[in-house]
Design an enzyme around this catalytic site. Structure first.
Site, mmCIF file in Angstrom:
data_model
loop_
_atom_site.group_PDB
_atom_site.id
_atom_site.type_symbol
_atom_site.label_atom_id
_atom_site.label_comp_id
_atom_site.label_asym_id
_atom_site.label_seq_id
_atom_site.Cartn_x
_atom_site.Cartn_y
_atom_site.Cartn_z
ATOM 1 N N ASP A 1 -24.653 4.775 9.372
ATOM 2 C CA ASP A 1 -24.889 4.323 10.630
ATOM 3 C C ASP A 1 -25.821 5.259 11.269
ATOM 4 O O ASP A 1 -25.799 6.312 11.569
ATOM 5 C CB ASP A 1 -23.439 4.400 11.488
ATOM 6 C CG ASP A 1 -22.396 3.514 10.818
ATOM 7 O OD1 ASP A 1 -22.651 2.597 10.397
ATOM 8 O OD2 ASP A 1 -21.384 3.985 11.254
ATOM 9 N N ASN B 1 -15.567 -5.577 7.682
ATOM 10 C CA ASN B 1 -15.110 -4.250 8.218
ATOM 11 C C ASN B 1 -13.761 -4.732 8.874
ATOM 12 O O ASN B 1 -13.467 -5.535 9.142
ATOM 13 C CB ASN B 1 -16.290 -3.861 9.360
ATOM 14 C CG ASN B 1 -17.366 -3.767 8.657
ATOM 15 O OD1 ASN B 1 -17.886 -2.858 8.046
ATOM 16 N ND2 ASN B 1 -18.431 -4.452 9.144
ATOM 17 N N GLY C 1 -29.438 -6.009 14.714
ATOM 18 C CA GLY C 1 -30.272 -6.945 15.490
ATOM 19 C C GLY C 1 -31.375 -7.644 15.031
ATOM 20 O O GLY C 1 -32.194 -8.067 15.591
ATOM 21 N N ASP D 1 -17.236 -7.908 12.020
ATOM 22 C CA ASP D 1 -16.532 -6.926 12.714
ATOM 23 C C ASP D 1 -15.385 -7.243 13.450
ATOM 24 O O ASP D 1 -15.326 -7.318 14.761
ATOM 25 C CB ASP D 1 -17.449 -6.049 13.609
ATOM 26 C CG ASP D 1 -18.567 -5.368 12.863
ATOM 27 O OD1 ASP D 1 -18.321 -4.503 11.801
ATOM 28 O OD2 ASP D 1 -19.715 -5.535 13.154
#
Length: 584
Positions: A271, A502, A361, A433
């Protein structure tokens, strides 16, 4: 045309190896940077093929085909390369094709019906059957070597593995048997036999492979170096590089098991975000909280667990099968202006020869001047910087919602559709997510896939034993009325090639992966799934592989903090009999 700059050491090695300069046929799609870096790491320099005349002047051509068959052949035709390249190959001059660079040698592909290939090898390229196995074929697999050749002579069929990522494949026929250098098997189980496909071809001075040597770690670099060495020494299967003719042909006994094995992948995730000083750092937190505890004066600093390029290099040496960079703040800025992240990819690709995924993004973008860039144009910047796959998050949720609202009608407008059309669905990962929404009974959430919480789980705040998994956007800050199973199915329909699954509730808890969620998504899609969130011990990896059949498992914090190393995970999987790649 001058060769690209290289280190003095590389130049010296190139001189020792016959002064061969590699002509790289970069037709403008996908991650060619990694191929260039792998050639350089093997001790050779490259020049780009820019005109049809450059093909005629080449000593050896490397064609790193990436993307879809249609876009590759159309580009070759538009640039005027098709005729000269076909003639070059038919003259039996030194040629090495990678992945799509091998498929284009055949008569055509079912991926783009009606469009002719180069027609050098008889036969058509066809899709794997999604009813029998997960498609694309993504991951590390073995080779059954069918004949002797310098390219594969040093391949250990008992332990080595190479990296594949493809949905279409060629199969052996009596008409093309003399070309077959190695085969690989994929799929099978549940009463279905595995499928044998051609994983590399060779005849005379022409060699090509379905796998990616530039992404196959040290084994791949060794194979690529062996091919280039054979060109420099004029010894390609016993045939002079200046002459013509065939090598030993398809006779003789195969070396290695007829049935190879796709191994489970361990993915290291980084990350990445800017800290308060403007530096890119690898960070990690629980449910997106990545700051240290605050002080009375204000918020704490962004948690800094290392520099992304250095950490990715460490994981490569430890045996990571893939490295994933997730830019967790890029949704707040224009991704085309994200020069530091692009630089991270460029530098990482110089030292990390396994697949690199980047997310955060990636979508259509309008800059400050009002100019709009398509999702394909944005993604291409990351591919050219060194990414092999791109990960879509929020944009995929919006696309899935729109698809369901239209009743499943495809328009071609979504980022998933556009990118997969140009680069192939194997290049598109959807990062899901979700967070749990607890309900007392399945009837309380009739629109969603509701799962029962496992007995060892404490359940919801009111003791609820059921939940559905609500997908989130904007870095987990906003929930949407679509569940993880529906999202995964919709994204497969749109053209995604892989699901990164996730679970916000499990993130950072170190209690293991959410097995029920993984099983539900695995049962709903035919594309590969990567399990993420919750790993805290080596046992959690063997558990998720055994319980769900998932193809890959990802972890971040436990690797960054050196609580568990990737090599320890691999050792544990070997002890448990779970097929895993050894770091060579």
């Amino acid at each position: 045309m001058a060769a690209l700059s290289s280190t003095a050491a590389s130049a010296d090695v190139s001189e020792e190896r016959g002064k061969v300069v590699v002509s790289l046929l970069d037709y403008g799609a996908g991650n060619v940077r990694s191929v260039r870096n792998a050639i350089k790491a093997s001790g050779y320099t490259t020049v780009d093929v820019l005109t049809p005349e450059d093909i005629e002047k080449a000593q050896v051509i490397v064609f790193p085909g990436v993307g879809s068959f249609g876009s590759a052949m159309e580009t070759l035709n538009d640039k005027g390369f098709t005729g000269p390249l076909t003639e070059y190959i038919k003259q039996d001059r030194a040629f090495f094709g990678i992945c799509l660079g091998m498929q284009t040698l055949f008569d055509g592909s079912d991926e783009t019906p009606g469009l002719k290939g180069l027609g050098v090898i008889p036969g058509m390229v066809a899709s794997f059957d999604p009813a029998k196995t997960a498609v694309p074929h993504i991951g590390w697999n073995g080779l059954c070597v069918r004949k002797e050749h310098p390219f594969v002579d040093d391949f250990d069929t008992d332990g080595d593995a190479v990296y594949f990522v493809h949905s279409f494949r060629a199969t052996s026929t009596p008409e093309n048997e003399e070309w077959v250098l190695s085969t690989t098997t994929y799929g099978g189980g549940a009463g279905e036999p595995p499928e044998h496909f051609i994983s590399s071809v060779q005849k005379g001075n022409v060699t090509a492979c379905q796998f990616h040597p530039e992404k196959s770690g040290k084994v791949g670099l060794r194979l690529l170096g062996a091919f280039l060495d054979s060109v420099g020494k004029g010894k390609m299967g016993g045939v002079s590089a200046e002459g013509s003719g065939n090598s030993s042909g398809g006779g003789g006994s195969a070396r290695g098991n007829e049935d190879t094995k796709l191994v489970k992948r361990i993915v290291a995730c980084l990350d990445v975000r800017s800290n308060d000083q403007g530096d890119l750092v690898v960070t990690k937190g629980d449910q997106y909280d990545v700051r240290e505890a605050g002080t009375q004066e204000g918020k704490g600093d962004v948690r800094n667990l290392g520099k992304p390029v250095e950490l990715s290099g460490r994981y490569y040496e430890e045996g990571a099968d893939e490295v994933c960079f997730l830019n967790i703040t890029s949704f707040r800025q224009g991704v085309l202006d994200d020069l530091p992240m692009l630089k991270v990819l460029e530098l990482a690709s110089e030292r990390v020869f396994v697949p690199l995924t980047v997310g955060g993004g990636i979508r259509s973008h309008t800059d400050d001047s009002g100019k709009t860039y398509s999702a394909v144009e944005v993604a291409s910047r990351y591919f050219r910087a060194g990414a092999d796959k791109i990960s879509l998050g929020s944009d995929a949720v919006y696309a899935a919602e729109a698809l369901l609202k239209r009743g499943g009608e495809l328009t071609g407008d979504s980022s998933i559709e556009q990118i997969s059309h140009v680069y192939g669905k194997q290049a598109v990962v959807v990062s899901v997510d979700p967070r749990r929404v607890y309900v007392a009974n399945p009837e309380d959430a009739p629109k969603h896939t509701v799962l029962k919480v496992k007995e060892s789980d404490k359940g919801g705040p009111m003791g609820q034993r059921y939940c559905w998994y609500q997908c989130t956007v904007k870095g987990g800050r906003e929930g949407k009325d679509i569940d993880a199973v529906s999202l995964a199915k919709s994204c497969e329909t749109l053209g995604a090639g892989e699901i990164l699954l996730n679970c916000v509730d499990m993130d950072g808890q170190k209690d293991g992966f959410d097995l029920e969620l993984v099983k539900a998504v695995m049962g709903a899609v035919s594309i590969p799934v990567i399990a993420s969130s919750g790993a805290g011990a080596v046992e959690h990896f063997s558990e998720v592989f055994d319980a769900t059949g998932v193809q890959a498992a990802l972890a971040a914090g436990i690797f960054h903090r050196k609580e568990v190393s990737i090599s320890e995970v691999k050792d544990h999987l070997a002890e448990k009999g779970v097929p895993a790649r050894r770091a060579a």
